[in-house]
Design a protein around this motif. Structure first.
Motif, PDB file in Angstrom:
ATOM      1  N   GLY A   1      13.433  94.471  94.145  1.00 18.70           N
ATOM      2  CA  GLY A   1      13.413  94.221  95.150  1.00 18.70           C
ATOM      3  C   GLY A   1      12.924  92.625  95.807  1.00 18.70           C
ATOM      4  N   TYR A   2      13.116  92.096  94.165  1.00 21.10           N
ATOM      5  CA  TYR A   2      13.513  90.374  94.700  1.00 21.10           C
ATOM      6  C   TYR A   2      14.181  89.710  95.064  1.00 21.10           C
ATOM      7  N   THR A   3      13.999  88.981  95.714  1.00 21.97           N
ATOM      8  CA  THR A   3      15.261  87.936  97.202  1.00 21.97           C
ATOM      9  C   THR A   3      14.838  86.616  96.182  1.00 21.97           C
ATOM     10  N   GLY A   4      15.644  85.648  96.191  1.00 20.53           N
ATOM     11  CA  GLY A   4      15.727  85.162  95.578  1.00 20.53           C
ATOM     12  C   GLY A   4      16.914  83.922  94.429  1.00 20.53           C
ATOM     13  N   ALA A   5      17.014  82.903  94.434  1.00 23.20           N
ATOM     14  CA  ALA A   5      17.435  82.441  93.134  1.00 23.20           C
ATOM     15  C   ALA A   5      17.516  81.349  92.647  1.00 23.20           C
ATOM     16  N   VAL A   6      17.622  81.156  91.175  1.00 17.99           N
ATOM     17  CA  VAL A   6      16.854  80.240  90.359  1.00 17.99           C
ATOM     18  C   VAL A   6      18.476  79.042  90.217  1.00 17.99           C
ATOM     19  N   ASN A   7      18.677  78.307  90.513  1.00 17.70           N
ATOM     20  CA  ASN A   7      19.839  77.290  90.442  1.00 17.70           C
ATOM     21  C   ASN A   7      19.609  75.860  89.343  1.00 17.70           C
ATOM     22  N   ASN A   8      21.084  75.651  88.807  1.00 17.56           N
ATOM     23  CA  ASN A   8      21.200  75.545  86.801  1.00 17.56           C
ATOM     24  C   ASN A   8      20.528  74.079  86.747  1.00 17.56           C
ATOM     25  N   GLY A   9      20.354  73.518  88.096  1.00 18.10           N
ATOM     26  CA  GLY A   9      20.358  71.622  87.644  1.00 18.10           C
ATOM     27  C   GLY A   9      21.772  71.445  88.364  1.00 18.10           C
ATOM     28  N   GLY A  10      22.361  71.717  88.608  1.00 15.90           N
ATOM     29  CA  GLY A  10      24.254  71.457  88.481  1.00 15.90           C
ATOM     30  C   GLY A  10      24.693  72.582  89.681  1.00 15.90           C
ATOM     31  N   GLY A  11      24.072  73.382  90.923  1.00 12.37           N
ATOM     32  CA  GLY A  11      24.944  73.993  91.529  1.00 12.37           C
ATOM     33  C   GLY A  11      25.046  74.991  91.415  1.00 12.37           C
ATOM     34  N   THR A  12      24.865  75.464  89.983  1.00 10.90           N
ATOM     35  CA  THR A  12      25.120  77.366  90.028  1.00 10.90           C
ATOM     36  C   THR A  12      23.904  77.943  90.021  1.00 10.90           C
ATOM     37  N   ASN A  13      23.985  78.620  91.745  1.00 14.48           N
ATOM     38  CA  ASN A  13      23.058  79.733  91.604  1.00 14.48           C
ATOM     39  C   ASN A  13      22.728  80.811  90.979  1.00 14.48           C
ATOM     40  N   THR A  14      21.847  81.873  90.528  1.00 18.30           N
ATOM     41  CA  THR A  14      22.187  83.043  90.297  1.00 18.30           C
ATOM     42  C   THR A  14      20.821  84.107  90.603  1.00 18.30           C
ATOM     43  N   ASN A  15      21.465  84.919  91.792  1.00 18.88           N
ATOM     44  CA  ASN A  15      20.056  86.077  91.822  1.00 18.88           C
ATOM     45  C   ASN A  15      19.993  87.294  91.190  1.00 18.88           C
TER      46      ASN A  15
ATOM     47  N   VAL B   1      26.680  63.965  91.970  1.00 16.53           N
ATOM     48  CA  VAL B   1      27.132  63.407  90.377  1.00 16.53           C
ATOM     49  C   VAL B   1      24.888  63.398  90.039  1.00 16.53           C
ATOM     50  N   VAL B   2      25.123  64.467  89.612  1.00 18.92           N
ATOM     51  CA  VAL B   2      23.795  65.055  89.176  1.00 18.92           C
ATOM     52  C   VAL B   2      23.949  64.842  87.240  1.00 18.92           C
ATOM     53  N   SER B   3      21.981  64.224  86.999  1.00 22.06           N
ATOM     54  CA  SER B   3      22.339  63.784  85.568  1.00 22.06           C
ATOM     55  C   SER B   3      20.590  63.966  85.895  1.00 22.06           C
ATOM     56  N   ASN B   4      20.555  64.624  84.030  1.00 25.57           N
ATOM     57  CA  ASN B   4      19.335  65.186  83.752  1.00 25.57           C
ATOM     58  C   ASN B   4      19.009  64.611  82.635  1.00 25.57           C
ATOM     59  N   VAL B   5      17.286  63.912  82.701  1.00 21.86           N
ATOM     60  CA  VAL B   5      17.308  62.545  81.628  1.00 21.86           C
ATOM     61  C   VAL B   5      15.417  63.137  80.684  1.00 21.86           C
ATOM     62  N   SER B   6      15.848  63.317  79.427  1.00 22.93           N
ATOM     63  CA  SER B   6      14.401  64.096  78.963  1.00 22.93           C
ATOM     64  C   SER B   6      13.788  62.904  79.516  1.00 22.93           C
ATOM     65  N   PHE B   7      12.155  62.406  78.908  1.00 19.24           N
ATOM     66  CA  PHE B   7      11.204  62.043  78.421  1.00 19.24           C
ATOM     67  C   PHE B   7      10.537  62.172  77.287  1.00 19.24           C
ATOM     68  N   THR B   8       9.240  60.817  77.471  1.00 20.59           N
ATOM     69  CA  THR B   8       8.335  61.360  76.078  1.00 20.59           C
ATOM     70  C   THR B   8       7.508  60.368  76.262  1.00 20.59           C
ATOM     71  N   ALA B   9       7.384  58.874  76.952  1.00 21.92           N
ATOM     72  CA  ALA B   9       6.460  58.452  77.229  1.00 21.92           C
ATOM     73  C   ALA B   9       5.672  58.443  78.524  1.00 21.92           C
ATOM     74  N   GLY B  10       6.396  59.013  79.452  1.00 20.95           N
ATOM     75  CA  GLY B  10       5.612  58.849  80.711  1.00 20.95           C
ATOM     76  C   GLY B  10       7.363  60.259  81.371  1.00 20.95           C
TER      77      GLY B  10
END
Lengths: 187, 212
Positions: free
Chosen positions: A94-108, B124-133
């Motif tokens: 019954g959960y709704t919603g999604a996770v986005n992978n940070g690149g525009g792809t969503n998963t329900n 434009v999407v980018s992931n940047v990791s960090f260690t100093a803050g």
């Protein structure tokens, strides 16, 4: 039973209540609470180094917001990590919603609030989920986490009764936690 | 009326007057005292001024981020479990990303940060990791203005803190999302906002914290 009022009149115009001055009311009308008084409560941090799920139970009925914190959490597989809520027992659908992978792809995912995407056994998860009571027994979750890349997630669930527990597990329910720690704050 | 407890002061001694209403009133200050706290017969607590202390949501003092290379919030109480760092139109004169650091009485922690930040500017999407803050990957330019909130929460008794937060930009279509953790090396008592290179200068906006 004890008298919780220190009735020492020192001419300062202030009042202290409680044997250890749990409450102080200054002459400027400011009320100060001392240690442990107030609404933000920590759970007990759990090492997420074994088992297929981590539960936080006996959450008080007055709670309106819960923060689930993950610090370097890892599992031994590729099943996504999810959060489930419960009332008496855990709600698994019954959960709704999604996770986005940070690149525009969503998963329900209807089986829980999924907080990771494209996870591998070597990933470490950092981040927090914020779960708030919107009305009745309806709860909304949002947050950001990192497993490899940053993930964004949001969702909701209607519980059958008053929330009293939270479970962190995986979608397949069989992958095993092998690193990190998890805790909650509630208020 | 209520059962009234009035603190002793320079002109009056401690006084206690009772009635049968089932409510409390606490008075402090000079003379006959002024009501500071009431507790009704229905157990409703009313404060005359904003409470302070453990569990209370307390504002820091807002700082204009219009000069200097870093902004510090110090004297954060030891009981704090959550800190919200708020940006309102924050800008610098350069291209170095904003950085949030935490610290203890011995200083600001400069290493051991874990996690990454997603910067999303249009396609434009980018992931940047960090260690100093906790570095906010936002493609910084001198024109970048930042609006957002970053939430630090204490996960355990070993001074490990987790961050989660979001920032939007006022000058363009872009946003940043962060997740991470760090050990404060002791009881957290300070938060610093600076830049990755440590030399770019703040030139607009304001920054404040809430703690509880």
């Amino acid at each position: 039973m004890t008298m919780g009022l220190k009735a020492n009149a020192d001419g300062s115009g202030a009042i202290q209540v409680g044997g250890s001055d749990a409450i102080t009311i200054t002459s400027g009308l400011v009320v100060s609470m001392n240690g442990g008084v107030g609404g933000l409560v920590s759970g007990t941090a759990v090492a997420s180094t074994s088992g297929t799920s981590i539960d936080f139970t006996s959450i008080p009925s007055w709670v309106k917001r819960i923060t689930v914190m993950m610090n370097g959490v890892s599992t031994n597989g590729t099943s996504q990590v999810q959060i489930q809520l419960g009332s008496g027992s855990f709600t698994t659908s019954g959960y709704t919603g999604a996770v986005n992978n940070g690149g525009g792809t969503n998963t329900n995912n209807s089986g829980g609030f999924q907080v990771t995407a494209s996870i591998s056994a070597s990933d470490l998860i950092y981040g927090a989920a914020y779960i708030v009571n919107i009305n009745s027994n309806n709860w909304v979750c949002n947050g950001t986490s990192v497993n490899g890349n940053v993930r964004l997630f949001a969702g909701s669930i209607a519980l059958s009764g008053t929330l009293d527990r939270i479970r962190i597990t995986t979608v397949n329910g069989t992958d095993t936690f092998d690193a990190g720690s998890i805790n909650i704050l509630y208020e | 009326m209520s059962t009234v407890i009035t603190a002793g002061n320079a002109t009056n001694g401690l006084s206690l007057s009772a009635d049968n209403t089932g409510s409390f009133e606490f008075k402090t200050g000079a003379g006959a005292g002024t009501s500071a706290l009431t507790i009704s017969s229905a157990q409703v607590v009313t404060f005359a001024a904003a409470p302070t202390g453990a569990g209370m949501l307390t504002s820091g003092t807002s700082v204009a981020s219009t000069s200097g290379t870093s902004i510090d919030f110090t004297g954060i109480p030891s009981w704090v479990k959550r800190i919200t760092v708020m940006f309102n139109g924050v800008s610098t004169n350069g291209t170095s990303a904003p950085r949030i650091r935490i610290g203890n009485s011995g200083g600001v922690v400069t290493s051991g940060y874990l996690g990454s930040c997603l910067g999303n500017a249009g396609a434009v999407v980018s992931n940047v990791s960090f260690t100093a803050g906790f570095d906010i990957n936002d493609g910084a330019t001198a024109a970048t203005t930042r609006i957002g909130a970053f939430i630090l929460t204490l996960i355990d008794a070993s001074n490990n803190w987790v961050i989660s937060g979001t920032q939007g930009q006022g000058n363009t279509n872009a946003a940043s999302f962060i997740g991470g953790s760090v050990n404060a090396g002791g009881t957290l008592d300070r938060v610093r906002i600076t830049t990755v290179n440590g030399t770019d200068t703040f030139d607009a906006g304001s920054i404040n914290i809430l703690y509880e």
